[in-house]
Design a protein around this motif. Sequence first.
Motif, PDB file in Angstrom:
ATOM      1  N   ASN A   1       7.979  10.415   1.122  1.00 51.43           N
ATOM      2  CA  ASN A   1       7.496  10.451  -0.261  1.00 51.43           C
ATOM      3  C   ASN A   1       6.520   9.320  -0.552  1.00 51.43           C
TER       4      ASN A   1
ATOM      5  N   LYS B   1       2.709   9.985  -1.753  1.00 51.31           N
ATOM      6  CA  LYS B   1       2.143   9.342  -2.948  1.00 51.31           C
ATOM      7  C   LYS B   1       0.865   8.578  -2.610  1.00 51.31           C
TER       8      LYS B   1
ATOM      9  N   SER C   1      -1.768  15.265   1.148  1.00 54.04           N
ATOM     10  CA  SER C   1      -0.481  14.851   0.575  1.00 54.04           C
ATOM     11  C   SER C   1       0.436  16.055   0.397  1.00 54.04           C
TER      12      SER C   1
ATOM     13  N   ASP D   1      -0.513  17.519  -8.997  1.00 50.10           N
ATOM     14  CA  ASP D   1       0.378  16.633  -9.744  1.00 50.10           C
ATOM     15  C   ASP D   1       1.562  17.425 -10.303  1.00 50.10           C
TER      16      ASP D   1
ATOM     17  N   ILE E   1       4.810  10.652  -8.252  1.00 49.87           N
ATOM     18  CA  ILE E   1       3.489  10.189  -7.796  1.00 49.87           C
ATOM     19  C   ILE E   1       3.091   8.980  -8.583  1.00 49.87           C
TER      20      ILE E   1
END
Length: 167
Positions: free
Chosen positions: A39, A43, A81, A157, A167
């Motif tokens: 993660n 991010k 990502s 997002d 994020i």
Amino acid sequence: MTMSEKFLSLLKKNPIAIKEGLSDILDQKSLDQIQNEINKNVKELFLLGVNHYNFAKTINSNDWRHKISRLYYAAYNIARSVRLHTFGYYSTDSEDHKRIGDLPKDFPNQTRYATSLVDLRDDRNISDYDHTAKIEDTKLGINDAYSLVEDFLKDADQYFKNKNVTI
């Protein structure tokens, strides 16, 4: 070598598959640590894309080559990502650019991005490598490229929010 440096070298081996492969021998705390590192890198890739996007917004449209290039790299890193989070896929190889439109089926507007992000990549190639090109030679142009990346950033997002990734 720090934990992050070690983890980055493991990224190329698919950290999600590694985590799943170790799930029978590691406790939940250790598995959570692996997921936290995944993660963290998701991010950081996303924020790298945002950085390129914010920079692209400051570039005068007369410098269309630079603007298109930065918009592409914004979208490319955001797509990276998403792929890291979803598929565990991470690469720094130049061949990875061919995967710009490879997004999960549940990604918002996936069909649009599968095509349009490839067009943006083609525009970036023209912008960066074709010395004879004019803005009219691009498929998207500046306004459509900007709108595409802005929408992609918002959808990514929201996608991460829906997946409980901060994020």
